[in-house]
Scaffold this active site. Sequence first.
Site, short mmCIF file in Angstrom:
data_model
loop_
_atom_site.label_atom_id
_atom_site.label_comp_id
_atom_site.label_asym_id
_atom_site.label_seq_id
_atom_site.Cartn_x
_atom_site.Cartn_y
_atom_site.Cartn_z
N ASP A 115 -25.85 -87.86 -11.28
CA ASP A 115 -26.81 -86.87 -11.77
C ASP A 115 -26.09 -85.52 -11.72
O ASP A 115 -26.05 -84.87 -10.69
CB ASP A 115 -28.03 -86.88 -10.84
CG ASP A 115 -29.08 -85.87 -11.24
OD1 ASP A 115 -29.09 -85.45 -12.41
OD2 ASP A 115 -29.91 -85.51 -10.38
N GLU A 140 -26.22 -89.06 -16.30
CA GLU A 140 -27.43 -88.57 -16.97
C GLU A 140 -27.05 -87.83 -18.25
O GLU A 140 -26.16 -86.99 -18.26
CB GLU A 140 -28.23 -87.64 -16.05
CG GLU A 140 -29.58 -87.31 -16.63
CD GLU A 140 -30.42 -86.45 -15.70
OE1 GLU A 140 -30.84 -86.96 -14.64
OE2 GLU A 140 -30.65 -85.28 -16.02
N ASP A 199 -32.52 -85.32 -3.33
CA ASP A 199 -32.24 -85.15 -4.76
C ASP A 199 -31.19 -86.15 -5.27
O ASP A 199 -30.85 -86.13 -6.45
CB ASP A 199 -31.85 -83.71 -5.11
CG ASP A 199 -30.68 -83.22 -4.29
OD1 ASP A 199 -30.17 -83.99 -3.45
OD2 ASP A 199 -30.25 -82.07 -4.51
#
Lengths: 179, 179
Positions: B7, B68, B141
């Site tokens: 990510d 991503e 996260d």
Amino acid sequence: MRVLGIDPGLTRCGVGVVDGAPGAPLTLVRVGVVRTSPDDDLAARLLGIEQGIEELMDEVRPDAVAVERVFAQHNVSTVMGTAQAGAVAIVAAARRGLPVALHTPSEAKAAVTGSGRADKAQVTAMVTRLLRLDAPPRPADAADALALAICHLWRGGAQSRIEAARLAARSRMKGSSGR
Amino acid sequence: MRVLGIDPGLTRCGVGVVDGAPGAPLTLVRVGVVRTSPDDDLAARLLGIEQGIEELMDEVRPDAVAVERVFAQHNVSTVMGTAQAGAVAIVAAARRGLPVALHTPSEAKAAVTGSGRADKAQVTAMVTRLLRLDAPPRPADAADALALAICHLWRGGAQSRIEAARLAARSRMKGSSGR
């Protein structure tokens, strides 16, 4: 001092190498474009750009690299590719411990023409004159990469040396931890 | 099959490694965040991200990497850094001949929750359940990176194999020309 200027793009990544120093004549070393095909996927294209830039750095051994600073406000459809190609160029230079400077298009234009809003023809004309070439550099869209290199030669000196020292210190730290 | 999900972000780049196969239980291998300081310049930060991801790939030896997919429409102030960090991750994987897949945030959310519009709590809850963890993964996260890896395990198989074959063919071509 030898500077590699990079005008990043996924389809056409302009590269220009110039020798010079503040107050001394400039010499064109190399100009060209690293191309990748829109038919390839992103990973293959970024790898192609990295390999093109690595090969060029192997050949010309620049002392510093100047990359065009990308702004998110620009054309949304191309800005992502420009940012990605630029990142690959920046990290390839940093990996070698080379100082990397970012200059805006306006800074590069102002460096060679005196105006940050000069058009493409004016930039090309001045790059041709400053490098004492018989004809405009080909391919035409690589003139921006040469302008970036010249911009850096004329304004980037001090900043580059500080950064080079810092990156060298980082590399030593990494080296001592076994990488 | 072992998948590294990434990510991307300049300040915090989430990484998650999951073992699995369609129809088989999933196993958490690694989860974490590669951090760089906003006080460093862009070149040093991108280099830091590259080194963090390289070290992780050295250790866990993934079979594929899922990153991503970034859209230019997102928050303009962070999208450039996200694109740049993502490019560094993509090219690091491609350099090893690993297949790289891009999945959108919606695809990753839909893979683990059934809805492309699931919120963060829902994604974290499902990642925790699917990986049979006693507690939500930390740092919080990094759950998105794990969701990306799971998304890829469940939908990316065929696409990855084609791409791996193509990259391997490219590497052989490059190799035979002397690089």
